[in-house]
Design an enzyme around this catalytic site. Structure first.
Site, short mmCIF file in Angstrom:
data_model
loop_
_atom_site.label_atom_id
_atom_site.label_comp_id
_atom_site.label_asym_id
_atom_site.label_seq_id
_atom_site.Cartn_x
_atom_site.Cartn_y
_atom_site.Cartn_z
CD GLU A 1 -106.85 61.55 -41.86
OE1 GLU A 1 -105.65 61.55 -41.52
OE2 GLU A 1 -107.44 60.52 -42.22
CD GLU B 1 -103.36 59.15 -44.60
OE1 GLU B 1 -103.82 59.39 -43.46
OE2 GLU B 1 -103.89 58.35 -45.38
CG HIS C 1 -107.34 54.80 -37.30
ND1 HIS C 1 -106.73 53.69 -37.83
CD2 HIS C 1 -107.33 55.73 -38.29
CE1 HIS C 1 -106.37 53.93 -39.07
NE2 HIS C 1 -106.72 55.16 -39.39
#
Length: 400
Positions: free
Chosen positions: A259, A355, A229
């Protein structure tokens, strides 16, 4: 000025979801209320107000609410927003003014019964607001419903799934725009802007009645890839950089994401080894998403795979999470995260990410953060991967 008023300015807008869909959500909530002997529920969080009313508030330091009884649903909004909350709400709307402190509580008093059991979100109420509610309604027994409604949100309807699929497609488009903008000497923020502009344009085209807000892109390079982040910076790309592409379309409060790990021009042998190992973990994780699988068991199996590659110590966070009404500043379906401490069993209708990420510290060969991210719809016999952007070294080494 009166402390409370109605502002029915203009006409109702085209809603995000159909009337039967919104009625289904509120009816399911009312069944929970009946089971728990709740006379009403007061929601204060962005995620639950949005989920049950289709109104997405901007707090800016002011409290907002949604009161649901067995007969009515009414959003509570601040006067500064004019008629927008009424135009967007599935149900009625009551406005409080700022001309005296705590007029929000007067709205709550008007809409809630003066006694009995009322559901609230313990995980969202501040100590200050909780104390004020008890002072305003001393004969009410406030009961937590946050976890119960979280579980309701975890199973997506057909209309929700259609929106999430559109968001995944739009995320792919934003990723393509970012990839096209990648070049030596270009800054992170310039690439991020290209992706975000593409995302907003596609949302506007696909959902012409939607409010265009909150979509964003994090494009990270070099050392900035070490955190998932990390904000965008003005750093300019150089050949050999590891790159992290993160596109987040926001549609009516619904989050989707893409992503990907990329490299500019070339990657070292060690970097390729780490990247390919992380892709193997990713694809094994995709295979494990199916009905009946426990979140903790998926995490443990992927841990073992990382251990085989001697990368487990570099793992950054859990392997995935739920999708729906959430964003980086609100909402979380914490019971549907792919972590060792979550025993939730996957069911058809859930939507989760896969992820995996590892972070190799500066000073070590292949330094940087490696992360891939797909969105998966749990089906009756497995999953449907709704992310289309390619993955891995074969596709994502961008020549300078």
């Amino acid at each position: 000025m009166e402390p409370l008023k109605t502002v029915r300015n203009g006409e109702r807008v085209t809603p995000t979801f159909s009337e039967p869909e919104m009625a289904r959500r509120q009816d399911a909530l009312r069944q929970t209320m009946a089971t728990r002997d709740l006379a009403a529920v007061l929601f204060t969080s962005i995620q639950n107000i949005n989920y049950f009313s289709d109104f997405l508030y901007c707090g800016f330091g002011r409290p907002y609410g949604l009161v649901v009884t067995q007969d009515e649903a009414t959003t509570i909004s601040a006067s500064i927003d004019g008629g927008q909350p009424w135009r967007r709400s599935f149900g009625d709307n009551l406005v409080y003014t700022d001309w005296q402190r705590d007029n929000f509580l007067l709205a709550v008093q008007r809409l809630l019964p003066p006694h009995g059991r009322v559901g609230v979100e313990f995980d969202h109420l501040t100590l200050e607001l909780a104390g004020k509610l008890r002072g305003a309604l001393p004969d009410v027994d406030f009961v937590d419903v946050g976890e119960a409604v979280m579980h309701q949100r975890m199973i997506k309807s057909a209309e929700e799934i259609a929106l999430i699929k559109a968001g995944a497609r739009i995320a792919d488009g934003g990723g393509a725009a970012c990839r096209d903008a990648i070049a030596e000497g270009v800054s992170e923020h310039e690439i991020a802007s290209a992706g975000r502009n593409a995302i907003v344009d596609q949302i506007a085209e696909t959902f012409p009645h939607a409010e265009l807000m909150d979509s964003w892109v994090w494009f990270q390079s070099g050392i900035n890839t070490d955190g998932a982040h990390n904000p965008v910076t003005a750093r300019r790309l150089v050949k050999g950089d590891i790159l992290s592409l993160n596109c987040f379309p926001m549609i009516a409060g619904y989050y989707t994401a893409l992503e990907r790990t990329l490299f500019l021009d070339h990657a070292s042998d060690r970097a390729l080894e780490i990247w390919e190992a992380n892709c193997r973990v990713h694809w094994r994780g995709v295979e494990l998403i199916r009905p009946g699988a426990r979140c903790c068991d998926i995490a443990e199996e992927l841990n073992a795979l990382y251990r085989e590659h001697d990368l487990l110590a570099y793992r950054s966070f859990g392997y995935g999470h739920s999708f729906g009404v959430l964003c980086h500043y609100y909402g979380r379906e914490a019971a549907l995260e792919l972590r060792e401490d979550i025993e939730t069993v996957l069911e058809p209708g859930m939507v989760v990410s896969m992820e995996p990420m590892v972070m190799i510290p500066e000073g070590e060969t292949g330094a940087g953060g490696y992360r891939e991210h797909d969105i998966l719809l749990v089906t009756e016999d497995g999953n449907e991967n709704i992310t289309g952007f390619p993955i891995g070294p074969e596709h994502n080494i961008v020549k300078a």
